[in-house]
Design an enzyme around this catalytic site. Structure first.
Site, PDB file in Angstrom:
ATOM      1  N   ASN A 306       0.867  -1.170   0.000  1.00 18.31           N
ATOM      2  CA  ASN A 306       0.000   0.000   0.000  1.00 18.31           C
ATOM      3  C   ASN A 306       0.909   1.228   0.000  1.00 18.31           C
ATOM      4  OD1 ASN A 306      -1.378   2.312   1.036  1.00 18.31           O
ATOM      5  ND2 ASN A 306      -3.009   0.960   1.717  1.00 18.31           N
ATOM      6  N   ASP A 327       1.761   8.602  -9.212  1.00 21.52           N
ATOM      7  CA  ASP A 327       0.705   8.537 -10.237  1.00 21.52           C
ATOM      8  C   ASP A 327      -0.460   7.692  -9.705  1.00 21.52           C
ATOM      9  OD1 ASP A 327      -0.756   8.676 -12.570  1.00 21.52           O
ATOM     10  OD2 ASP A 327       0.449   7.171 -13.641  1.00 21.52           O
ATOM     11  N   CYS A 367      -5.347  12.008 -11.950  1.00 24.49           N
ATOM     12  CA  CYS A 367      -6.240  11.761 -13.091  1.00 24.49           C
ATOM     13  C   CYS A 367      -7.703  11.945 -12.687  1.00 24.49           C
ATOM     14  CB  CYS A 367      -5.986  10.379 -13.692  1.00 24.49           C
ATOM     15  SG  CYS A 367      -6.096   9.042 -12.514  1.00 24.49           S
TER      16      CYS A 367
HETATM   17  N1  SAH Z   1       1.756   4.880 -13.218  1.00 19.95           N
HETATM   18  C1  SAH Z   1       1.021   3.840 -13.898  1.00 19.95           C
HETATM   19  C2  SAH Z   1      -0.474   3.974 -13.764  1.00 19.95           C
HETATM   20  C3  SAH Z   1      -0.983   3.944 -12.342  1.00 19.95           C
HETATM   21  S1  SAH Z   1      -2.664   3.519 -12.232  1.00 19.95           S
HETATM   22  C4  SAH Z   1       1.420   3.839 -15.376  1.00 19.95           C
HETATM   23  O1  SAH Z   1       2.040   4.785 -15.831  1.00 19.95           O
HETATM   24  O2  SAH Z   1       1.098   2.868 -16.059  1.00 19.95           O
HETATM   25  C5  SAH Z   1      -2.892   3.430 -10.527  1.00 19.95           C
HETATM   26  C6  SAH Z   1      -2.255   2.215  -9.872  1.00 19.95           C
HETATM   27  O3  SAH Z   1      -2.385   2.409  -8.463  1.00 19.95           O
HETATM   28  C7  SAH Z   1      -2.901   0.869 -10.137  1.00 19.95           C
HETATM   29  O4  SAH Z   1      -1.924   0.000 -10.654  1.00 19.95           O
HETATM   30  C8  SAH Z   1      -3.364   0.370  -8.773  1.00 19.95           C
HETATM   31  O5  SAH Z   1      -3.117  -1.031  -8.576  1.00 19.95           O
HETATM   32  C9  SAH Z   1      -2.503   1.152  -7.847  1.00 19.95           C
HETATM   33  N2  SAH Z   1      -3.021   1.413  -6.492  1.00 19.95           N
HETATM   34  C10 SAH Z   1      -4.245   1.822  -6.134  1.00 19.95           C
HETATM   35  N3  SAH Z   1      -4.308   2.057  -4.804  1.00 19.95           N
HETATM   36  C11 SAH Z   1      -3.070   1.784  -4.324  1.00 19.95           C
HETATM   37  C12 SAH Z   1      -2.481   1.865  -3.034  1.00 19.95           C
HETATM   38  N4  SAH Z   1      -3.171   2.274  -1.973  1.00 19.95           N
HETATM   39  N5  SAH Z   1      -1.187   1.544  -2.912  1.00 19.95           N
HETATM   40  C13 SAH Z   1      -0.458   1.150  -3.968  1.00 19.95           C
HETATM   41  N6  SAH Z   1      -0.963   1.066  -5.217  1.00 19.95           N
HETATM   42  C14 SAH Z   1      -2.259   1.374  -5.392  1.00 19.95           C
END
Ligand code: SAH
Length: 424
Positions: A306, A327, A367
């Protein structure tokens, strides 16, 4: 209230002053609460839109289920008979525009719904796999799906065409659930119109898989795998921009399938990448294998965690980085979620800033279209102040140009990517 124009069978939908003002202001959506009466138009039908005084506002696609009841197609009145030609022309324009602005990549968004005046349709191209997604009842109509597939086959004869499905959207549109499927193999004859299942199959096979390239970095793509989303094509130009500033030890937070991390690996001495999704990280590792020979760093460290917990632990442990990418997924899915979302963004950015070395680069994204660029910058400024850091903005960016912004449709300007330098 549904009425018919003399001589045609186009249903009429009346909208109140708020709906009319929205359409006249250049936004194509009218919410159900701004309809006058309840139309009995068929789901996905082409409708004629009028204001309360009966003045014509144009032609729209109707949804009987979504809160967005109509999406305007044109300020003219067109008939069902004229609809296919109009849509074919818009798809052709979308393709032509991409040929101008995405000529240096094999992967890009081909049709971006409202931003291409084809509201309800998304088409992405990953090298030789073209994926389409219907977001509305209208684009789920058998005739319109066939039209879209035929158009895409004409523009991309060497590509497989796959239909992707977002179960949540189908639920909102009250459409029967459907599986992602291959609808056309490359160079095949077109799918017969009478085909009861429309598709050629659900099995992930060679036609739905490919390797695509963004900025010379290679990625696996399987349109029919269990993964819900494909790659984030909207970050393509931001990946390239980030490599212009990234250096030293890098941390990519919310890496998904390694989008930023694999780019950073070309210019940074060490790369750590974090995501909560194990399946995403498994693809990321496979992507790393495709690109290893070009990496400046050793093996990328992929961490399943996380992000909030990890940043907290790392900050407490006194870890430092020269480059940090944030991101996260859209925190503000609704306007009401804004305050919580901004707190989430601030916490992430604050922790990242505390771990960034002087002279370091922060690439920070949002986003959520509900969070405007101004609000995002204000949040970032407040995080920098709390961390007693001075940030210099190097670039304020949005989505890649194949995800164009329609001026009067703020929803199309959802992605913000700010690149900053931490001053010494
Ligand atoms: N940077 C990536 C896109 C990120 S999309 C690219 O360029 O391709 C957002 C991502 O956040 C997803 O893969 C999802 O699994 C992750 N995510 C969502 N909540 C999260 C959390 N609390 N901790 C870690 N990852 C998380």
């Amino acid at each position: 209230m549904a009425d018919s124009l003399a001589g045609t069978s186009i249903p009429i939908v009346a909208v109140n002053h708020r709906g009319a003002a929205r359409l006249r202001g250049g936004h194509p959506w009218v919410y159900r609460s701004d309809l006058v009466g309840s139309p009995d138009s068929a789901p996905g039908a082409l409708v004629e839109v009028r204001d309360e005084r009966g003045r014509r506002l144009g032609s729209a696609l109707y949804s009987s289920a979504s809160q967005i009841a109509i999406r305007l197609l044109t300020h003219e009145e067109i008939t069902e008979a004229a609809l296919p030609e109009r849509l074919r022309a818009r798809i052709a324009n979308a393709v032509k525009f991409r040929q101008q602005i995405a000529e240096d990549t094999d992967s890009y968004r081909v049709v971006f719904s409202e931003a291409d005046l084809v509201p309800g349709l998304i088409v992405d191209k990953y090298n030789d796999v073209v994926s389409l997604q219907a977001l509305t009842q209208a684009f789920d109509r058998e005739d319109l799906r066939q039209l879209v597939v035929d158009s895409l086959a004409e523009h991309f004869p060497a590509a497989s065409i796959v239909e992707r499905v977002d179960p949540h959207i189908r639920e909102l549109e009250q459409l029967p659930s459907r599986e992602a499927q291959l609808v056309r193999a490359p160079h095949s004859d077109r799918v017969p119109r009478s085909s009861p299942s429309f598709g050629l199959g659900r099995e992930s096979n060679e036609s739905s898989k490919t390797i695509f390239t963004l900025n010379d970095v290679r990625f696996h793509y399987d349109a029919l795998s269990g993964q819900k989303t494909g790659a984030f094509l909207d970050q393509r130009e931001n990946y390239a921009a980030a490599t212009g500033y990234a250096h030293g030890e890098a941390l990519d937070v919310f890496t998904y399938q390694g989008g930023f991390a694999l780019h950073l690996a070309r210019v940074c001495g060490a790369v750590t990448a974090v995501d909560a999704s194990r399946p995403a990280l498994e693809v990321a590792e496979q992507n790393e294998q495709l690109n290893r020979d070009r990496h400046r760093c050793g093996e990328i460290e992929w961490i399943e965690a996380n992000a909030f917990d990890l940043l907290k632990d790392y900050a407490t442990a006194g870890r430092e980085y020269d480059t940090i990418v944030l991101d996260p997924p859209a925190f503000a899915k609704t306007k009401r979620a804004m305050a919580t979302a901004l707190r989430g963004y601030k916490e992430l950015n604050l922790r990242a800033l505390k771990m960034l070395r002087p002279g370091g680069t922060l690439v920070t994204c949002s986003c959520s279209f509900h969070v405007s660029e101004a609000e995002f910058l204000e949040m970032l400024g407040s995080a920098a102040a709390d961390a007693s850091r001075q940030l210099r903005i190097l670039e304020k960016r949005g989505a890649a140009r194949d995800h164009p912004v329609l001026l009067n449709v703020p929803e199309t300007a959802y992605l913000k990517c700010v690149i900053c330098e931490l001053l010494r």
